[in-house]
Scaffold this motif. Structure first.
Motif, PDB file in Angstrom:
ATOM      1  N   TYR A   1      44.798  36.265  38.813  1.00 30.02           N
ATOM      2  CA  TYR A   1      45.811  35.239  39.058  1.00 30.02           C
ATOM      3  C   TYR A   1      45.314  34.299  40.139  1.00 30.02           C
ATOM      4  N   LEU A   2      45.557  33.024  39.950  1.00 30.77           N
ATOM      5  CA  LEU A   2      45.321  32.016  40.979  1.00 30.77           C
ATOM      6  C   LEU A   2      46.643  31.871  41.725  1.00 30.77           C
ATOM      7  N   VAL A   3      46.598  32.097  43.034  1.00 21.95           N
ATOM      8  CA  VAL A   3      47.818  32.146  43.834  1.00 21.95           C
ATOM      9  C   VAL A   3      47.706  31.142  44.976  1.00 21.95           C
ATOM     10  N   GLU A   4      48.805  30.481  45.248  1.00 24.45           N
ATOM     11  CA  GLU A   4      48.854  29.552  46.375  1.00 24.45           C
ATOM     12  C   GLU A   4      50.058  29.863  47.249  1.00 24.45           C
ATOM     13  N   ARG A   5      49.958  29.436  48.497  1.00 23.97           N
ATOM     14  CA  ARG A   5      51.117  29.472  49.385  1.00 23.97           C
ATOM     15  C   ARG A   5      51.699  28.073  49.381  1.00 23.97           C
ATOM     16  N   ARG A   6      52.934  27.973  48.917  1.00 24.82           N
ATOM     17  CA  ARG A   6      53.600  26.668  48.834  1.00 24.82           C
ATOM     18  C   ARG A   6      54.986  26.804  49.451  1.00 24.82           C
ATOM     19  N   ASP A   7      55.279  25.951  50.411  1.00 23.40           N
ATOM     20  CA  ASP A   7      56.580  25.973  51.089  1.00 23.40           C
ATOM     21  C   ASP A   7      56.902  27.359  51.642  1.00 23.40           C
ATOM     22  N   GLY A   8      55.873  28.050  52.145  1.00 21.80           N
ATOM     23  CA  GLY A   8      56.069  29.347  52.773  1.00 21.80           C
ATOM     24  C   GLY A   8      56.139  30.530  51.828  1.00 21.80           C
ATOM     25  N   SER A   9      56.041  30.291  50.516  1.00 23.25           N
ATOM     26  CA  SER A   9      56.116  31.374  49.528  1.00 23.25           C
ATOM     27  C   SER A   9      54.861  31.403  48.682  1.00 23.25           C
ATOM     28  N   LEU A  10      54.542  32.592  48.168  1.00 28.00           N
ATOM     29  CA  LEU A  10      53.428  32.699  47.237  1.00 28.00           C
ATOM     30  C   LEU A  10      53.891  32.294  45.845  1.00 28.00           C
ATOM     31  N   LYS A  11      53.008  31.606  45.126  1.00 29.37           N
ATOM     32  CA  LYS A  11      53.288  31.118  43.778  1.00 29.37           C
ATOM     33  C   LYS A  11      52.031  31.279  42.928  1.00 29.37           C
ATOM     34  N   VAL A  12      52.217  31.646  41.680  1.00 28.91           N
ATOM     35  CA  VAL A  12      51.111  31.696  40.725  1.00 28.91           C
ATOM     36  C   VAL A  12      50.897  30.287  40.190  1.00 28.91           C
ATOM     37  N   PHE A  13      49.642  29.825  40.209  1.00 27.01           N
ATOM     38  CA  PHE A  13      49.350  28.528  39.592  1.00 27.01           C
ATOM     39  C   PHE A  13      48.321  28.661  38.475  1.00 27.01           C
ATOM     40  N   GLY A  14      47.977  29.897  38.128  1.00 30.09           N
ATOM     41  CA  GLY A  14      47.080  30.108  37.004  1.00 30.09           C
ATOM     42  C   GLY A  14      46.803  31.573  36.785  1.00 30.09           C
ATOM     43  N   TRP A  15      46.294  31.877  35.601  1.00 31.65           N
ATOM     44  CA  TRP A  15      45.897  33.246  35.294  1.00 31.65           C
ATOM     45  C   TRP A  15      44.779  33.231  34.267  1.00 31.65           C
ATOM     46  N   ILE A  16      43.960  34.272  34.331  1.00 31.37           N
ATOM     47  CA  ILE A  16      42.820  34.429  33.429  1.00 31.37           C
ATOM     48  C   ILE A  16      42.919  35.840  32.864  1.00 31.37           C
ATOM     49  N   THR A  17      42.990  35.936  31.531  1.00 30.25           N
ATOM     50  CA  THR A  17      43.160  37.249  30.899  1.00 30.25           C
ATOM     51  C   THR A  17      42.147  37.453  29.785  1.00 30.25           C
ATOM     52  N   GLY A  18      42.011  38.704  29.422  1.00 26.72           N
ATOM     53  CA  GLY A  18      41.210  39.061  28.257  1.00 26.72           C
ATOM     54  C   GLY A  18      42.040  38.883  26.993  1.00 26.72           C
ATOM     55  N   ASP A  19      41.567  39.437  25.906  1.00 31.78           N
ATOM     56  CA  ASP A  19      42.210  39.299  24.600  1.00 31.78           C
ATOM     57  C   ASP A  19      43.270  40.382  24.414  1.00 31.78           C
ATOM     58  N   GLU A  20      44.486  40.126  24.904  1.00 35.12           N
ATOM     59  CA  GLU A  20      45.529  41.138  24.821  1.00 35.12           C
ATOM     60  C   GLU A  20      45.941  41.432  23.387  1.00 35.12           C
ATOM     61  N   GLN A  21      45.877  40.453  22.517  1.00 37.52           N
ATOM     62  CA  GLN A  21      46.234  40.700  21.121  1.00 37.52           C
ATOM     63  C   GLN A  21      45.306  41.733  20.487  1.00 37.52           C
ATOM     64  N   ALA A  22      44.008  41.631  20.768  1.00 36.54           N
ATOM     65  CA  ALA A  22      43.047  42.602  20.243  1.00 36.54           C
ATOM     66  C   ALA A  22      43.314  43.995  20.804  1.00 36.54           C
ATOM     67  N   VAL A  23      43.676  44.065  22.077  1.00 33.11           N
ATOM     68  CA  VAL A  23      43.976  45.357  22.699  1.00 33.11           C
ATOM     69  C   VAL A  23      45.228  45.963  22.072  1.00 33.11           C
ATOM     70  N   PHE A  24      46.249  45.138  21.846  1.00 33.51           N
ATOM     71  CA  PHE A  24      47.481  45.645  21.232  1.00 33.51           C
ATOM     72  C   PHE A  24      47.212  46.154  19.812  1.00 33.51           C
ATOM     73  N   LYS A  25      46.389  45.435  19.072  1.00 34.84           N
ATOM     74  CA  LYS A  25      46.022  45.886  17.723  1.00 34.84           C
ATOM     75  C   LYS A  25      45.256  47.203  17.774  1.00 34.84           C
ATOM     76  N   LYS A  26      44.311  47.292  18.693  1.00 31.00           N
ATOM     77  CA  LYS A  26      43.502  48.501  18.841  1.00 31.00           C
ATOM     78  C   LYS A  26      44.382  49.730  19.108  1.00 31.00           C
ATOM     79  N   HIS A  27      45.466  49.531  19.837  1.00 31.77           N
ATOM     80  CA  HIS A  27      46.359  50.632  20.197  1.00 31.77           C
ATOM     81  C   HIS A  27      47.537  50.802  19.220  1.00 31.77           C
ATOM     82  N   GLY A  28      47.502  50.079  18.109  1.00 29.05           N
ATOM     83  CA  GLY A  28      48.526  50.244  17.079  1.00 29.05           C
ATOM     84  C   GLY A  28      49.884  49.660  17.402  1.00 29.05           C
TER      85      GLY A  28
END
Length: 145
Positions: free
Chosen positions: A116-143
């Protein structure tokens, strides 16, 4: 610099919001408050940029419904490592453990990580991005799909 303990606390809270959403009890305003005004999503399917607002919340609501339909039960934040970018930005590598129930009622645990790309904005942490693998393939692999 952003404190690792603050990032860990943030993602523990994020896990609770996710679990509430999978249970059908999500406050989308609360969920949306965890994200910055804009964000970038990077997956094997491509790169997407978006803005935080009603469209984002509707997309996330549909995503939670899809996770629930495929058997998602709980998500647990197992560990968080933090790499500083600058005073107000970092990369949080989050180790998640998901509990799922297959259509045949068998339970399965899937461990995975998301950057996750995280920033401090107005005193709070916020996600401004994410990088993931192929969750659909993992879900298929696990039925699950």
């Amino acid at each position: 610099m952003i404190d690792k303990a603050d990032v860990q606390k943030f993602f523990k809270a994020y896990g609770k919001v996710y679990n509430d959403a999978v249970d059908g009890n999500v406050d989308m305003d609360n969920f949306g408050a965890m994200y910055s005004t804009g964000f970038v999503s990077v997956t094997p399917a491509g790169v997407m940029a978006g803005e935080n607002g009603k469209q984002f919340q509707d997309m996330m609501r549909k995503g939670f419904e899809a996770y629930r339909a495929m058997g998602s039960k709980t998500m647990t934040c197992k560990d968080v490592s933090v790499t500083a970018i600058d005073q107000d930005h970092c990369v949080a590598k989050v180790q998640w453990s998901g509990e799922y129930e297959r259509k045949n009622n068998e339970n399965v645990t899937i461990d995975f990580e998301v950057d996750y790309l995280v920033e401090r904005r107005d005193g709070s942490l916020k996600v401004f991005g994410w990088i993931t693998g192929d969750e659909q393939a993992v879900f298929k692999k696990h039925g699950l799909l």
